[in-house]
Scaffold this motif. Structure first.
Motif, PDB file in Angstrom:
ATOM      1  N   SER A 112       0.831  -1.201   0.000  1.00 46.52           N
ATOM      2  CA  SER A 112       0.000   0.000   0.000  1.00 46.52           C
ATOM      3  C   SER A 112       0.861   1.245   0.000  1.00 46.52           C
ATOM      4  O   SER A 112       2.086   1.172   0.109  1.00 46.52           O
ATOM      5  N   ALA A 113       0.188   2.386  -0.105  1.00 47.01           N
ATOM      6  CA  ALA A 113       0.877   3.668  -0.056  1.00 47.01           C
ATOM      7  C   ALA A 113      -0.039   4.688   0.596  1.00 47.01           C
ATOM      8  O   ALA A 113      -1.262   4.588   0.521  1.00 47.01           O
ATOM      9  N   SER A 114       0.570   5.682   1.229  1.00 48.03           N
ATOM     10  CA  SER A 114      -0.210   6.756   1.840  1.00 48.03           C
ATOM     11  C   SER A 114       0.466   8.085   1.546  1.00 48.03           C
ATOM     12  O   SER A 114       1.672   8.152   1.297  1.00 48.03           O
ATOM     13  N   LEU A 115      -0.345   9.147   1.586  1.00 43.24           N
ATOM     14  CA  LEU A 115       0.173  10.492   1.354  1.00 43.24           C
ATOM     15  C   LEU A 115      -0.521  11.444   2.304  1.00 43.24           C
ATOM     16  O   LEU A 115      -1.748  11.446   2.408  1.00 43.24           O
ATOM     17  N   GLU A 116       0.264  12.235   3.002  1.00 41.88           N
ATOM     18  CA  GLU A 116      -0.260  13.202   3.960  1.00 41.88           C
ATOM     19  C   GLU A 116       0.039  14.608   3.467  1.00 41.88           C
ATOM     20  O   GLU A 116       1.168  14.928   3.115  1.00 41.88           O
ATOM     21  N   LEU A 117      -0.988  15.459   3.452  1.00 41.38           N
ATOM     22  CA  LEU A 117      -0.853  16.869   3.144  1.00 41.38           C
ATOM     23  C   LEU A 117      -1.188  17.669   4.395  1.00 41.38           C
ATOM     24  O   LEU A 117      -1.969  17.215   5.237  1.00 41.38           O
ATOM     25  N   PRO A 118      -0.605  18.844   4.564  1.00 41.90           N
ATOM     26  CA  PRO A 118      -0.877  19.638   5.768  1.00 41.90           C
ATOM     27  C   PRO A 118      -2.368  19.890   5.956  1.00 41.90           C
ATOM     28  O   PRO A 118      -3.081  20.259   5.016  1.00 41.90           O
ATOM     29  N   ASN A 119      -2.843  19.643   7.171  1.00 43.20           N
ATOM     30  CA  ASN A 119      -4.224  19.930   7.566  1.00 43.20           C
ATOM     31  C   ASN A 119      -5.266  19.154   6.766  1.00 43.20           C
ATOM     32  O   ASN A 119      -6.399  19.603   6.593  1.00 43.20           O
TER      33      ASN A 119
END
Length: 214
Positions: A112-119
Motif C-alpha cells: 500500500s501507499a499513503s500520502l499526507e498533506l498539511p491539515n
C-alpha cells in the motif's frame, strides 16, 4: 526536451524560494480540487518483487526541482528539499518547500501507499504513483529511485546502462521504464555515492533534478 537551460533554471530556485513555495502550493491546491479522476501515468513497480531485504536501511537528504505539465496542459514547477528514509521494502519521503515547511509526506510499501498533506486527512491507495499524481499533479518514481540512487538499475524490468568513460566503475546513465537517469556528479572522496542526478521521461513529460547532501 522538456527542460531547456537546465542548469540556469535550477539555480533560480535558490533566488526565489517564496515564489517557488507559493507556486507549489497553488499547483497542489488546483490539482486536489479538480483531478480526482486522473489515472496514474507511467509504469509502477509497487507490487513487484524486490531484491531489497528487510534489513536494508538508507537515508538521503537534499534538494529537488520538478518540471511537469498539469491536467490543463500548463507547465508547472516545484522546488524544495526532501528527506528520504528507506527501511526494507518501505520508503518514507518528505517534501518541504524552500522555507522548510512540509508539503507532503509519502509512504510506500509493496502492499500500500499513503500520502499526507498539511491539515488534511491521509490519503491511501495501492501504489504511490496514483497518490502523488492525484494529489500533487506529478508522481516521483519512488520504486525506481530505491535502486537508481544507489546507483543501480531496478531488478524488476529490463534496463540499458552506460558507464562513465572517464571512470568506468561508475554509471553515467540508466534507461529504464521510460525514464532516462543521468548521473551528473558523484561525491568527492572520502564521501561516496551520487551527488547530482537528473531524471526525465517524454510521456507524460516530467523532469526531475536531485542534489543529494553528503
Amino acid at each position: 526536451m522538456l527542460i531547456t537551460n537546465r542548469s540556469t533554471r535550477f539555480a533560480r530556485y535558490t533566488q526565489a524560494p517564496r515564489r517557488a513555495a507559493l507556486g507549489f502550493a497553488v499547483a497542489a491546491a488546483v490539482v486536489l480540487a479538480g483531478c480526482a479522476s486522473v489515472k496514474p501515468q507511467g509504469p509502477s513497480t509497487s507490487n513487484a518483487a524486490t531484491a531489497v531485504t528487510a534489513q536494508t536501511t538508507r537515508a538521503y537528504h537534499g534538494r529537488f526541482a520538478v518540471q511537469y505539465v498539469d491536467q490543463n496542459g500548463a507547465q508547472r514547477n516545484a522546488y524544495g528539499n526532501f528527506a528520504w528514509q528507506e527501511t526494507g521494502d518501505t520508503v518514507s519521503l518528505q517534501l518541504r518547500n524552500p522555507l522548510g515547511q512540509t508539503l507532503a509526506i509519502v509512504t510506500s510499501s509493496p502492499a500500500s501507499a499513503s500520502l499526507e498533506l498539511p491539515n488534511r486527512q491521509p490519503l491511501t491507495a495501492d501504489n504511490v504513483s496514483t497518490l502523488m499524481q492525484n494529489a500533487l499533479g506529478f508522481a516521483l518514481p519512488v520504486e525506481g529511485l530505491r535502486y537508481w540512487l544507489q546507483p543501480s538499475p531496478a531488478p524488476t524490468s529490463k534496463a540499458q546502462t552506460e558507464q562513465d568513460p572517464q571512470q568506468p566503475s561508475r554509471l553515467k546513465e540508466i534507461r529504464q521504464d521510460g525514464w532516462t537517469i543521468d548521473y551528473v556528479a558523484y561525491a568527492d572522496a572520502p564521501a561516496t555515492g551520487v551527488k547530482r542526478v537528473n531524471l526525465s521521461r517524454d510521456e507524460p513529460p516530467l523532469a526531475i533534478k536531485l542534489v543529494l547532501d553528503q
